[in-house]
Motif scaffolding. Sequence first.
Motif, PDB file in Angstrom:
ATOM      1  N   LYS A 180       2.866   9.558  18.249  1.00 37.51           N
ATOM      2  CA  LYS A 180       3.992   8.716  17.814  1.00 37.51           C
ATOM      3  C   LYS A 180       3.693   7.231  18.001  1.00 37.51           C
ATOM      4  CE  LYS A 180       7.208  11.044  20.098  1.00 37.51           C
ATOM      5  NZ  LYS A 180       6.590  12.353  20.389  1.00 37.51           N
ATOM      6  N   PRO A 181       3.101   6.770  19.118  1.00 40.11           N
ATOM      7  CA  PRO A 181       2.704   5.354  19.179  1.00 40.11           C
ATOM      8  C   PRO A 181       1.732   4.947  18.080  1.00 40.11           C
ATOM      9  CG  PRO A 181       2.736   6.290  21.379  1.00 40.11           C
ATOM     10  CD  PRO A 181       2.943   7.420  20.437  1.00 40.11           C
ATOM     11  N   SER A 182       0.889   5.862  17.619  1.00 36.00           N
ATOM     12  CA  SER A 182      -0.027   5.532  16.518  1.00 36.00           C
ATOM     13  C   SER A 182       0.752   5.248  15.241  1.00 36.00           C
ATOM     14  CB  SER A 182      -1.004   6.684  16.296  1.00 36.00           C
ATOM     15  OG  SER A 182      -1.763   6.943  17.469  1.00 36.00           O
ATOM     16  N   LEU A 183       1.823   6.019  15.006  1.00 33.27           N
ATOM     17  CA  LEU A 183       2.657   5.755  13.835  1.00 33.27           C
ATOM     18  C   LEU A 183       3.449   4.466  13.991  1.00 33.27           C
ATOM     19  CD1 LEU A 183       4.022   9.280  12.810  1.00 33.27           C
ATOM     20  CD2 LEU A 183       2.249   7.904  11.716  1.00 33.27           C
ATOM     21  N   VAL A 184       3.766   4.092  15.224  1.00 34.25           N
ATOM     22  CA  VAL A 184       4.434   2.803  15.449  1.00 34.25           C
ATOM     23  C   VAL A 184       3.494   1.662  15.082  1.00 34.25           C
ATOM     24  CG1 VAL A 184       5.427   1.283  17.194  1.00 34.25           C
ATOM     25  CG2 VAL A 184       6.013   3.701  17.183  1.00 34.25           C
ATOM     26  N   ALA A 242       0.351  12.429   8.365  1.00 34.38           N
ATOM     27  CA  ALA A 242      -0.474  12.291   9.567  1.00 34.38           C
ATOM     28  C   ALA A 242      -0.731  13.643  10.215  1.00 34.38           C
ATOM     29  CB  ALA A 242       0.207  11.347  10.557  1.00 34.38           C
ATOM     30  N   SER A 243       0.293  14.504  10.260  1.00 33.70           N
ATOM     31  CA  SER A 243       0.103  15.840  10.830  1.00 33.70           C
ATOM     32  C   SER A 243      -0.887  16.650  10.014  1.00 33.70           C
ATOM     33  CB  SER A 243       1.449  16.576  10.893  1.00 33.70           C
ATOM     34  OG  SER A 243       2.364  15.897  11.720  1.00 33.70           O
ATOM     35  N   GLY A 244      -0.757  16.583   8.687  1.00 36.70           N
ATOM     36  CA  GLY A 244      -1.656  17.362   7.848  1.00 36.70           C
ATOM     37  C   GLY A 244      -3.094  16.893   7.915  1.00 36.70           C
ATOM     38  N   VAL A 289       0.853  -1.189   0.000  1.00 34.13           N
ATOM     39  CA  VAL A 289       0.000   0.000   0.000  1.00 34.13           C
ATOM     40  C   VAL A 289       0.892   1.243   0.000  1.00 34.13           C
ATOM     41  CG1 VAL A 289      -1.815   1.245   1.225  1.00 34.13           C
ATOM     42  CG2 VAL A 289      -1.768  -1.261   1.258  1.00 34.13           C
ATOM     43  N   PRO A 290       0.633   2.225  -0.834  1.00 36.08           N
ATOM     44  CA  PRO A 290       1.429   3.463  -0.816  1.00 36.08           C
ATOM     45  C   PRO A 290       1.405   4.110   0.565  1.00 36.08           C
ATOM     46  CG  PRO A 290       0.053   3.387  -2.774  1.00 36.08           C
ATOM     47  CD  PRO A 290      -0.369   2.235  -1.914  1.00 36.08           C
ATOM     48  N   PRO A 291       2.528   4.674   1.004  1.00 31.28           N
ATOM     49  CA  PRO A 291       2.577   5.246   2.361  1.00 31.28           C
ATOM     50  C   PRO A 291       1.517   6.306   2.614  1.00 31.28           C
ATOM     51  CG  PRO A 291       4.787   5.057   1.425  1.00 31.28           C
ATOM     52  CD  PRO A 291       3.836   4.734   0.320  1.00 31.28           C
ATOM     53  N   VAL A 292       1.284   7.182   1.646  1.00 27.78           N
ATOM     54  CA  VAL A 292       0.289   8.240   1.858  1.00 27.78           C
ATOM     55  C   VAL A 292      -1.092   7.643   2.072  1.00 27.78           C
ATOM     56  CG1 VAL A 292      -0.831  10.239   0.807  1.00 27.78           C
ATOM     57  CG2 VAL A 292       1.641   9.926   0.553  1.00 27.78           C
ATOM     58  N   ALA A 293      -1.459   6.656   1.258  1.00 26.86           N
ATOM     59  CA  ALA A 293      -2.781   6.043   1.396  1.00 26.86           C
ATOM     60  C   ALA A 293      -2.917   5.325   2.735  1.00 26.86           C
ATOM     61  CB  ALA A 293      -3.019   5.064   0.240  1.00 26.86           C
ATOM     62  N   SER A 294      -1.878   4.629   3.158  1.00 31.65           N
ATOM     63  CA  SER A 294      -1.958   3.914   4.434  1.00 31.65           C
ATOM     64  C   SER A 294      -2.075   4.874   5.605  1.00 31.65           C
ATOM     65  CB  SER A 294      -0.740   3.017   4.602  1.00 31.65           C
ATOM     66  OG  SER A 294       0.458   3.779   4.617  1.00 31.65           O
ATOM     67  N   VAL A 295      -1.370   6.005   5.560  1.00 33.88           N
ATOM     68  CA  VAL A 295      -1.460   6.976   6.655  1.00 33.88           C
ATOM     69  C   VAL A 295      -2.844   7.606   6.703  1.00 33.88           C
ATOM     70  CG1 VAL A 295      -0.553   9.143   7.555  1.00 33.88           C
ATOM     71  CG2 VAL A 295       1.014   7.445   6.641  1.00 33.88           C
ATOM     72  N   VAL A 296      -3.367   8.005   5.556  1.00 34.82           N
ATOM     73  CA  VAL A 296      -4.706   8.599   5.529  1.00 34.82           C
ATOM     74  C   VAL A 296      -5.750   7.617   6.059  1.00 34.82           C
ATOM     75  CG1 VAL A 296      -6.511   9.497   4.019  1.00 34.82           C
ATOM     76  CG2 VAL A 296      -4.141  10.179   3.648  1.00 34.82           C
ATOM     77  N   ALA A 297      -5.642   6.360   5.662  1.00 35.83           N
ATOM     78  CA  ALA A 297      -6.582   5.353   6.145  1.00 35.83           C
ATOM     79  C   ALA A 297      -6.463   5.176   7.647  1.00 35.83           C
ATOM     80  CB  ALA A 297      -6.334   4.024   5.429  1.00 35.83           C
ATOM     81  N   PHE A 298      -5.243   5.161   8.175  1.00 31.06           N
ATOM     82  CA  PHE A 298      -5.070   4.977   9.618  1.00 31.06           C
ATOM     83  C   PHE A 298      -5.596   6.160  10.406  1.00 31.06           C
ATOM     84  CE2 PHE A 298      -3.089   1.015   9.645  1.00 31.06           C
ATOM     85  CZ  PHE A 298      -2.703   0.677  10.939  1.00 31.06           C
ATOM     86  N   VAL A 299      -5.410   7.385   9.884  1.00 26.84           N
ATOM     87  CA  VAL A 299      -5.921   8.554  10.601  1.00 26.84           C
ATOM     88  C   VAL A 299      -7.444   8.486  10.711  1.00 26.84           C
ATOM     89  CG1 VAL A 299      -6.184  11.065  10.501  1.00 26.84           C
ATOM     90  CG2 VAL A 299      -3.973  10.023   9.994  1.00 26.84           C
ATOM     91  N   PHE A 300      -8.109   8.031   9.667  1.00 24.34           N
ATOM     92  CA  PHE A 300      -9.566   7.908   9.730  1.00 24.34           C
ATOM     93  C   PHE A 300      -9.994   6.717  10.592  1.00 24.34           C
ATOM     94  CE2 PHE A 300      -9.348  10.573   5.910  1.00 24.34           C
ATOM     95  CZ  PHE A 300     -10.323  11.515   6.227  1.00 24.34           C
ATOM     96  N   LEU A 301      -9.233   5.619  10.552  1.00 21.40           N
ATOM     97  CA  LEU A 301      -9.575   4.478  11.400  1.00 21.40           C
ATOM     98  C   LEU A 301      -9.429   4.814  12.873  1.00 21.40           C
ATOM     99  CD1 LEU A 301      -7.901   1.520   9.458  1.00 21.40           C
ATOM    100  CD2 LEU A 301     -10.346   1.959   9.712  1.00 21.40           C
ATOM    101  N   PHE A 302      -8.426   5.635  13.198  1.00 18.14           N
ATOM    102  CA  PHE A 302      -8.164   5.990  14.595  1.00 18.14           C
ATOM    103  C   PHE A 302      -8.742   7.356  14.949  1.00 18.14           C
ATOM    104  CE2 PHE A 302      -5.170   2.637  13.860  1.00 18.14           C
ATOM    105  CZ  PHE A 302      -4.980   2.033  15.091  1.00 18.14           C
ATOM    106  N   ASN A 303      -9.693   7.825  14.161  1.00 19.13           N
ATOM    107  CA  ASN A 303     -10.357   9.080  14.506  1.00 19.13           C
ATOM    108  C   ASN A 303     -11.039   8.932  15.865  1.00 19.13           C
ATOM    109  OD1 ASN A 303     -12.781  11.013  14.563  1.00 19.13           O
ATOM    110  ND2 ASN A 303     -11.627  11.735  12.785  1.00 19.13           N
TER     111      ASN A 303
END
Length: 348
Positions: free
Chosen positions: A196-200, A273-275, A154-168
């Motif tokens: 930072k633990p979320s990114l881990v 993730a910050s954005g 999965v492209p890094p940008v797509a995976s980060v965006v998906a995780f931010v919404f999953l962990f909203n």
Amino acid sequence: MTDVTTPETGSREARPTRASRPPAPTGSRPTTPGTPPRRRRSAESQRRLVALTMLAPALLGLVVFFAYPLVASVFYSFTRYNQLQEPEFVGLLNYRFLFTQDPQVVPAVVNTLWFVVVLVPVRIVCGLLVAGLLSRARTATGFWRTLFYLPALVPPVASVVAFVFLFNPGTGPVNQLLRLVGIEGPLWFNDPAWSKPSLVILGVWVMGDIMIIFLASLLDVPRDLYEAASLDGATGVQQVRHITLPTIAPVIGFAAVTGVIAALQYFTEAAVASGVASGKATIGGGTAAGLGYPGTSLLTYTELLYQHGFANFQFGYASAMAVVLFVITAIVLVLTMRRISVFRPEES
């Protein structure tokens, strides 16, 4: 020696045969009979030309994409340059500001080192555990290997965006599942203590790249070593300690070195993730509002470098930051390789 009768005297005298002639001195270069030296030198030159022709694409890429940018960065680091005006030489002013006056450098360095110390070991341990489980699987091995490796594609940008919404924290399915069992979930990417633990967690989810390397190394361990250890009464823990880990130590060392280098350059996941978490899902000029959000908890060194270079157009200062990052990465790489035994020469 052979006896030969000479017609002048009629006597017999001894002459050396081919076998009795003294051997040629050792170390002399064999030559092809009848080949002049000039032609031999021409053949050697042709071989060198063929070798250089084969190496030309790699050498050209090394010069264009590594040597030239490195030299240019060192040059621009001593200048004030914004790409709109000619570079102005300022000496060590950029380095002085970097080490003594920039207030954002300290949190950026601390966050980057946090990812080096925490993210890299966690990914290695989790990847090794999953690879160990997959190496012992007996049914549907292809399915499980594909399942654990797919997130790495999965492209890094797509995976980060998906995780931010999953962990909203308000509408994300993760906190909703936690509420069903009576647990109030944290704010995740909106909390400086959990960002930072979320990114881990994200890094563990996309660990398929090192997992597949560990899996290949585990499958390459000779089975007869485990059988001999079992006959000697060794437990499973002892087999892992004395057989598995020493055998795959070079692979673990490779994963550690490449992981440290990647963590020192950690950028995409933290910036996206910050954005997204701050509501500014853009990179570049839009990053300024959410730089390191929440607070400065996700501000990494490379993100700060990108901000100065491509948002503030301070290319001279950004070049100084890049040079310092290159030197620190080289030092950490050398120290890491010296600390890891698999990169040290074996004693005779």
